[in-house]
Design a protein around this motif. Structure first.
Motif, short mmCIF file in Angstrom:
data_model
loop_
_atom_site.label_atom_id
_atom_site.label_comp_id
_atom_site.label_asym_id
_atom_site.label_seq_id
_atom_site.Cartn_x
_atom_site.Cartn_y
_atom_site.Cartn_z
N ALA A 133 1.64 0.76 3.33
CA ALA A 133 1.80 0.76 1.87
C ALA A 133 0.76 -0.19 1.27
CB ALA A 133 3.21 0.32 1.48
N LEU A 134 0.59 -0.09 -0.05
CA LEU A 134 -0.39 -0.91 -0.75
C LEU A 134 0.19 -1.41 -2.06
CD1 LEU A 134 -3.27 -2.04 -1.25
CD2 LEU A 134 -3.86 0.21 -2.20
N ILE A 135 0.03 -2.72 -2.30
CA ILE A 135 0.37 -3.33 -3.58
C ILE A 135 -0.92 -3.87 -4.17
CG2 ILE A 135 1.66 -5.13 -4.79
CD1 ILE A 135 3.66 -5.06 -2.40
N ILE A 136 -1.23 -3.43 -5.39
CA ILE A 136 -2.41 -3.92 -6.10
C ILE A 136 -1.91 -4.76 -7.28
CG2 ILE A 136 -4.51 -3.35 -7.37
CD1 ILE A 136 -4.52 -0.65 -5.89
N TYR A 137 -2.07 -6.07 -7.19
CA TYR A 137 -1.64 -6.98 -8.26
C TYR A 137 -2.68 -6.97 -9.37
CZ TYR A 137 1.58 -8.67 -4.72
OH TYR A 137 2.56 -8.74 -3.76
N THR A 138 -2.22 -7.00 -10.62
CA THR A 138 -3.12 -6.96 -11.77
C THR A 138 -2.69 -7.97 -12.82
OG1 THR A 138 -1.87 -5.39 -13.12
CG2 THR A 138 -3.33 -4.45 -11.43
N SER A 139 -3.49 -8.07 -13.85
CA SER A 139 -3.13 -8.88 -15.00
C SER A 139 -2.18 -8.08 -15.90
CB SER A 139 -4.38 -9.26 -15.80
OG SER A 139 -4.87 -8.12 -16.48
N PRO A 140 -1.46 -8.74 -16.80
CA PRO A 140 -0.59 -8.02 -17.73
C PRO A 140 -1.36 -7.02 -18.60
CG PRO A 140 -0.06 -10.35 -17.76
CD PRO A 140 -1.31 -10.19 -16.93
N ALA B 52 -14.30 -0.11 -7.06
CA ALA B 52 -13.98 -1.48 -7.43
C ALA B 52 -13.76 -2.36 -6.20
CB ALA B 52 -12.74 -1.52 -8.31
N ALA B 53 -13.21 -1.76 -5.14
CA ALA B 53 -12.90 -2.53 -3.93
C ALA B 53 -12.57 -1.56 -2.81
CB ALA B 53 -11.72 -3.46 -4.19
N THR B 54 -12.51 -2.08 -1.62
CA THR B 54 -12.02 -1.31 -0.49
C THR B 54 -10.88 -2.09 0.16
OG1 THR B 54 -13.65 -2.28 1.01
CG2 THR B 54 -14.23 -0.18 0.00
N VAL B 55 -10.00 -1.36 0.83
CA VAL B 55 -8.87 -1.97 1.49
C VAL B 55 -8.53 -1.14 2.72
CG1 VAL B 55 -7.16 -0.73 0.09
CG2 VAL B 55 -6.53 -2.91 1.15
N THR B 56 -8.08 -1.81 3.76
CA THR B 56 -7.64 -1.12 4.97
C THR B 56 -6.12 -1.09 5.01
OG1 THR B 56 -9.63 -1.77 6.17
CG2 THR B 56 -7.71 -1.13 7.50
N ILE B 57 -5.57 0.08 5.20
CA ILE B 57 -4.13 0.26 5.34
C ILE B 57 -3.83 0.36 6.83
CG2 ILE B 57 -2.15 1.73 4.79
CD1 ILE B 57 -3.51 0.35 2.34
N ALA B 58 -2.98 -0.54 7.31
CA ALA B 58 -2.58 -0.55 8.72
C ALA B 58 -1.18 0.04 8.84
CB ALA B 58 -2.61 -1.97 9.27
N GLU B 59 -0.95 0.78 9.91
CA GLU B 59 0.36 1.40 10.05
C GLU B 59 1.44 0.33 10.20
OE1 GLU B 59 1.06 2.65 14.65
OE2 GLU B 59 -0.16 4.03 13.47
N GLY B 60 2.55 0.59 9.51
CA GLY B 60 3.69 -0.31 9.56
C GLY B 60 3.54 -1.59 8.77
N GLN B 61 2.47 -1.72 7.97
CA GLN B 61 2.23 -2.95 7.22
C GLN B 61 2.00 -2.66 5.74
OE1 GLN B 61 -0.70 -5.54 8.95
NE2 GLN B 61 -0.07 -5.02 11.03
N VAL B 62 2.15 -3.69 4.93
CA VAL B 62 1.89 -3.61 3.50
C VAL B 62 0.63 -4.41 3.21
CG1 VAL B 62 2.75 -4.11 1.18
CG2 VAL B 62 4.36 -3.45 2.99
N ALA B 63 -0.40 -3.73 2.71
CA ALA B 63 -1.63 -4.41 2.29
C ALA B 63 -1.45 -4.87 0.86
CB ALA B 63 -2.82 -3.45 2.40
N GLU B 64 -2.02 -6.02 0.53
CA GLU B 64 -1.95 -6.56 -0.82
C GLU B 64 -3.35 -6.96 -1.26
OE1 GLU B 64 1.77 -9.11 -1.48
OE2 GLU B 64 1.39 -9.29 0.68
N ILE B 65 -3.67 -6.64 -2.51
CA ILE B 65 -4.98 -6.95 -3.07
C ILE B 65 -4.79 -7.27 -4.55
CG2 ILE B 65 -5.56 -4.54 -3.57
CD1 ILE B 65 -8.47 -5.23 -2.76
N THR B 66 -5.62 -8.14 -5.08
CA THR B 66 -5.61 -8.44 -6.52
C THR B 66 -6.77 -7.70 -7.16
OG1 THR B 66 -4.58 -10.58 -6.16
CG2 THR B 66 -5.71 -10.24 -8.26
N TYR B 67 -6.46 -6.94 -8.21
CA TYR B 67 -7.47 -6.16 -8.92
C TYR B 67 -7.76 -6.84 -10.25
CZ TYR B 67 -9.67 -2.33 -11.44
OH TYR B 67 -10.55 -1.56 -12.15
N ALA B 68 -9.04 -7.08 -10.51
CA ALA B 68 -9.47 -7.67 -11.78
C ALA B 68 -10.40 -6.66 -12.45
CB ALA B 68 -10.18 -8.98 -11.55
N GLU B 69 -10.03 -6.20 -13.63
CA GLU B 69 -10.86 -5.27 -14.40
C GLU B 69 -12.18 -5.94 -14.71
OE1 GLU B 69 -12.19 -2.11 -15.83
OE2 GLU B 69 -10.03 -1.91 -15.76
N ALA B 70 -13.27 -5.21 -14.45
CA ALA B 70 -14.60 -5.77 -14.70
C ALA B 70 -14.99 -5.64 -16.15
CB ALA B 70 -15.63 -5.07 -13.83
#
Length: 104
Positions: free
Chosen positions: A25-32, A86-104
Protein backbone atom coordinates in the motif's frame (compact mmCIF):
# COMPACT_ATOMS: atom_id res chain seq x y z
CA UNK A 1 -5.33 14.39 -13.03
CA UNK A 2 -5.65 17.57 -11.02
CA UNK A 3 -9.37 17.40 -10.44
CA UNK A 4 -10.49 18.68 -7.08
CA UNK A 5 -13.30 17.25 -4.99
CA UNK A 6 -15.16 18.53 -1.97
CA UNK A 7 -14.59 15.66 0.43
CA UNK A 8 -15.13 15.67 4.16
CA UNK A 9 -12.67 14.18 6.64
CA UNK A 10 -12.47 10.42 7.17
CA UNK A 11 -12.55 8.87 10.61
CA UNK A 12 -10.70 5.83 11.93
CA UNK A 13 -11.63 2.56 10.27
CA UNK A 14 -13.06 4.08 7.07
CA UNK A 15 -10.44 2.55 4.76
CA UNK A 16 -8.87 -0.86 4.62
CA UNK A 17 -5.51 -2.00 3.30
CA UNK A 18 -5.30 -5.15 1.19
CA UNK A 19 -1.63 -6.06 1.39
CA UNK A 20 0.26 -9.33 1.44
CA UNK A 21 1.80 -11.59 -1.16
CA UNK A 22 2.59 -9.51 -4.24
CA UNK A 23 0.95 -6.30 -2.99
CA UNK A 24 1.62 -3.35 -0.71
CA UNK A 25 0.00 0.00 0.00
CA UNK A 26 1.01 3.65 -0.34
CA UNK A 27 0.32 6.72 1.79
CA UNK A 28 1.22 10.08 0.26
CA UNK A 29 1.20 12.81 2.93
CA UNK A 30 0.38 16.33 1.71
CA UNK A 31 -0.25 19.83 2.93
CA UNK A 32 -3.83 20.94 3.72
CA UNK A 33 -3.77 22.93 0.43
CA UNK A 34 -3.95 19.62 -1.46
CA UNK A 35 -7.23 18.42 0.11
CA UNK A 36 -9.56 17.27 -2.66
CA UNK A 37 -6.82 17.10 -5.31
CA UNK A 38 -6.40 13.83 -7.20
CA UNK A 39 -2.88 12.44 -7.21
CA UNK A 40 -1.95 10.13 -10.09
CA UNK A 41 0.52 7.28 -9.85
CA UNK A 42 1.55 4.58 -12.29
CA UNK A 43 3.77 1.55 -12.27
CA UNK A 44 6.86 2.35 -14.34
CA UNK A 45 5.65 2.06 -17.93
CA UNK A 46 2.09 1.21 -16.89
CA UNK A 47 -1.32 2.84 -16.72
CA UNK A 48 -2.17 5.53 -14.20
CA UNK A 49 -4.57 5.40 -11.32
CA UNK A 50 -5.49 8.12 -8.87
CA UNK A 51 -7.11 8.87 -5.53
CA UNK A 52 -8.12 12.12 -3.87
CA UNK A 53 -6.30 13.69 -0.95
CA UNK A 54 -8.44 13.66 2.18
CA UNK A 55 -8.08 14.63 5.80
CA UNK A 56 -7.84 11.49 7.92
CA UNK A 57 -8.76 11.76 11.58
CA UNK A 58 -6.62 9.48 13.71
CA UNK A 59 -6.31 8.94 17.45
CA UNK A 60 -3.22 11.17 17.52
CA UNK A 61 -4.63 13.98 15.35
CA UNK A 62 -5.28 14.65 11.68
CA UNK A 63 -3.20 14.00 8.56
CA UNK A 64 -3.83 14.97 4.95
CA UNK A 65 -3.01 12.19 2.56
CA UNK A 66 -3.79 10.17 -0.54
CA UNK A 67 -4.14 6.49 0.30
CA UNK A 68 -3.67 3.66 -2.19
CA UNK A 69 -4.84 0.56 -0.28
CA UNK A 70 -3.51 -2.08 -2.71
CA UNK A 71 -0.76 -1.77 -5.31
CA UNK A 72 1.18 -4.55 -6.99
CA UNK A 73 4.74 -4.67 -5.69
CA UNK A 74 7.15 -2.68 -7.87
CA UNK A 75 8.36 0.80 -8.76
CA UNK A 76 5.85 3.63 -9.26
CA UNK A 77 5.92 7.18 -10.57
CA UNK A 78 3.94 9.87 -8.73
CA UNK A 79 2.85 12.48 -11.29
CA UNK A 80 2.90 16.24 -10.81
CA UNK A 81 0.81 16.76 -13.96
CA UNK A 82 0.11 15.00 -17.28
CA UNK A 83 3.77 14.91 -18.33
CA UNK A 84 5.91 15.75 -15.28
CA UNK A 85 6.93 13.11 -12.76
CA UNK A 86 7.07 14.37 -9.17
CA UNK A 87 8.69 11.39 -7.43
CA UNK A 88 9.22 7.67 -7.54
CA UNK A 89 8.46 5.12 -4.85
CA UNK A 90 8.97 1.39 -4.46
CA UNK A 91 6.06 -0.69 -3.21
CA UNK A 92 7.17 -3.81 -1.36
CA UNK A 93 4.84 -6.73 -0.84
CA UNK A 94 3.23 -6.84 2.58
CA UNK A 95 4.41 -3.32 3.47
CA UNK A 96 3.08 0.23 3.49
CA UNK A 97 5.26 2.81 1.73
CA UNK A 98 5.02 6.41 2.93
CA UNK A 99 6.11 9.55 1.11
CA UNK A 100 5.55 13.28 1.59
CA UNK A 101 4.37 15.13 -1.51
CA UNK A 102 5.05 18.84 -1.87
CA UNK A 103 3.37 20.66 -4.77
CA UNK A 104 6.02 22.43 -6.83
Amino acid sequence: MHDHHQLGPCGPGTVMMDIGTGAGALIIYTSPAEIGREIDISPVGGPRTHVAVRTRRLAGGEVNCAFFPRLAAGDYTIWHDATTPAATVTIAEGQVAEITYAEA
